[in-house]
Design an enzyme around this catalytic site. Structure first.
Site, PDB file in Angstrom:
ATOM      1  N   CYS A  80      30.363  -3.623 -81.896  1.00 49.25           N
ATOM      2  CA  CYS A  80      30.847  -3.321 -80.801  1.00 49.25           C
ATOM      3  C   CYS A  80      32.240  -4.230 -80.623  1.00 49.25           C
ATOM      4  CB  CYS A  80      30.193  -3.405 -79.522  1.00 49.25           C
ATOM      5  SG  CYS A  80      30.912  -3.357 -77.927  1.00 49.25           S
ATOM      6  N   CYS A 203      36.955   1.193 -81.533  1.00 46.34           N
ATOM      7  CA  CYS A 203      35.847   1.383 -80.608  1.00 46.34           C
ATOM      8  C   CYS A 203      34.932   1.997 -81.763  1.00 46.34           C
ATOM      9  CB  CYS A 203      35.974   2.033 -79.449  1.00 46.34           C
ATOM     10  SG  CYS A 203      34.670   2.332 -78.552  1.00 46.34           S
TER      11      CYS A 203
HETATM   12  N1  DGL Z   1      31.308   0.944 -79.063  1.00 44.04           N
HETATM   13  C1  DGL Z   1      32.019  -0.338 -78.130  1.00 44.04           C
HETATM   14  C2  DGL Z   1      33.140  -0.750 -78.729  1.00 44.04           C
HETATM   15  O1  DGL Z   1      33.343  -0.692 -79.952  1.00 44.04           O
HETATM   16  C3  DGL Z   1      31.961  -0.116 -76.795  1.00 44.04           C
HETATM   17  C4  DGL Z   1      32.314   1.015 -75.947  1.00 44.04           C
HETATM   18  C5  DGL Z   1      32.176   0.772 -74.384  1.00 44.04           C
HETATM   19  O2  DGL Z   1      30.845   0.439 -74.195  1.00 44.04           O
HETATM   20  O3  DGL Z   1      32.870   0.916 -73.616  1.00 44.04           O
HETATM   21  O4  DGL Z   1      34.053  -1.389 -78.032  1.00 44.04           O
END
Ligand code: DGL
Length: 287
Positions: A80, A203
């Site tokens: 993440c 993301c």
């Molecule tokens: N998948 C996550 C990232 O790479 C987070 C997305 C979220 O929860 O806003 O930032």
């Protein structure tokens, strides 16, 4: 990490929701003999729009601790970008012995690949307004021009779309509309001088909208996602710590455990839809 932690222990992988499955896919491909524990903090997703840095930091630390205590993980992949930007340093200092892999938008590889020198970067507001990201951007000053676009609501729309039946899925429609809006706000994509020829997916949820994004920006534009480089880095780190699971030719295929802090069916559906994995998801509670 306990003193007994060995190469046979699992690797922890964590995200706010389903996004980290895009990284898990590459990890399982690169490291087929490893056991993985994937944890989705879906009770608190999305992290990146409004939750704020302090909250994400607290959750990330609590989850790292919990995975160590309950599952004795031998390494952790923070799949993440938002959690990495908010908390990777804190996790590193609170768990100095734990091999740790974080994610950041692939700006450096993009700068090396781009021919026009104009690169689009999409991510959550949390990631793109973080100090860590500002430092990364500053470190590449003069190497390329980066057009940075926070995509409020996009991770949530992708997360929700897996909870609905396709193809008449209103959340998939929302995903398409958000992608179109944010991409058009960035400028012209293409390969001619002045065009944006590379798009960094900052993301881990966004690869699941990869087809939609590619359609909007055109086939000539390169989309960069982090899965494969992160998987290779994880392999290097495990090797370096003597924690790589035995790579004998007849070794068994690694096991996968899926955990979610809410909506277990959403993670189950996403894992089956995106990765072709049919595994039960265990609901958990982490305070
Ligand atoms: N998948 C996550 C990232 O790479 C987070 C997305 C979220 O929860 O806003 O930032």
């Amino acid at each position: 990490m306990s003193l007994l932690t060995s190469a046979s222990a699992p690797v922890g992988v964590f995200d706010s929701g389903i996004g980290g499955l895009s990284v898990l896919q590459a990890l399982r491909h690169e490291l087929p003999h490893e056991d993985f524990i994937y944890l989705a903090d879906s009770g608190n997703a999305p992290y990146g729009d409004e939750k704020g840095e302090a909250f994400v930091q607290e959750r990330t630390l609590a989850i790292a601790r919990w995975l160590l205590q309950r599952h004795d993980i031998k390494a952790l992949v923070v799949a993440c970008n938002t959690a990495t930007a908010a908390a990777i340093h804190e996790v590193r200092s609170s768990q100095p012995d734990l091999p740790l892999v974080g994610l950041e938008p692939a700006l450096k590889p993009a700068a090396a690949l781009s021919k026009t020198g104009r690169i689009g970067v999409i991510g959550t507001r949390g990631t793109l307004t973080s100090e860590k990201f500002s430092r990364l951007l500053a470190s590449l000053a003069g190497q390329a021009e980066f057009i940075v676009q926070p995509c409020d609501g996009l991770a949530r729309a992708i997360e929700d779309s897996t909870a609905r039946p396709l193809p008449n899925d209103p959340f998939a429609t929302e995903t398409r509309a958000l992608c179109a809006r944010y991409i058009s706000a960035m400028g012209i994509f293409g390969t001619e001088t002045g065009h944006i020829d590379t798009l960094v997916l900052g993301c881990t949820h966004y690869p699941f909208a990869g087809d939609v994004l590619q359609q909007i920006v055109g086939d000539a534009v390169q989309l960069l996602e982090p899965g494969e480089p992160v998987a290779r880095q994880t392999r290097r780190l495990l090797l370096q710590h003597g924690l790589l699971s035995s790579p004998t030719p007849d070794a068994r295929t690694g096991e996968l455990t899926l955990l979610a802090t809410s909506s277990p069916r959403r993670l189950q559906r996403a894992a089956s839809q995106w990765l072709g994995i049919s595994a039960a998801v265990t609901p958990i509670n982490i305070i």
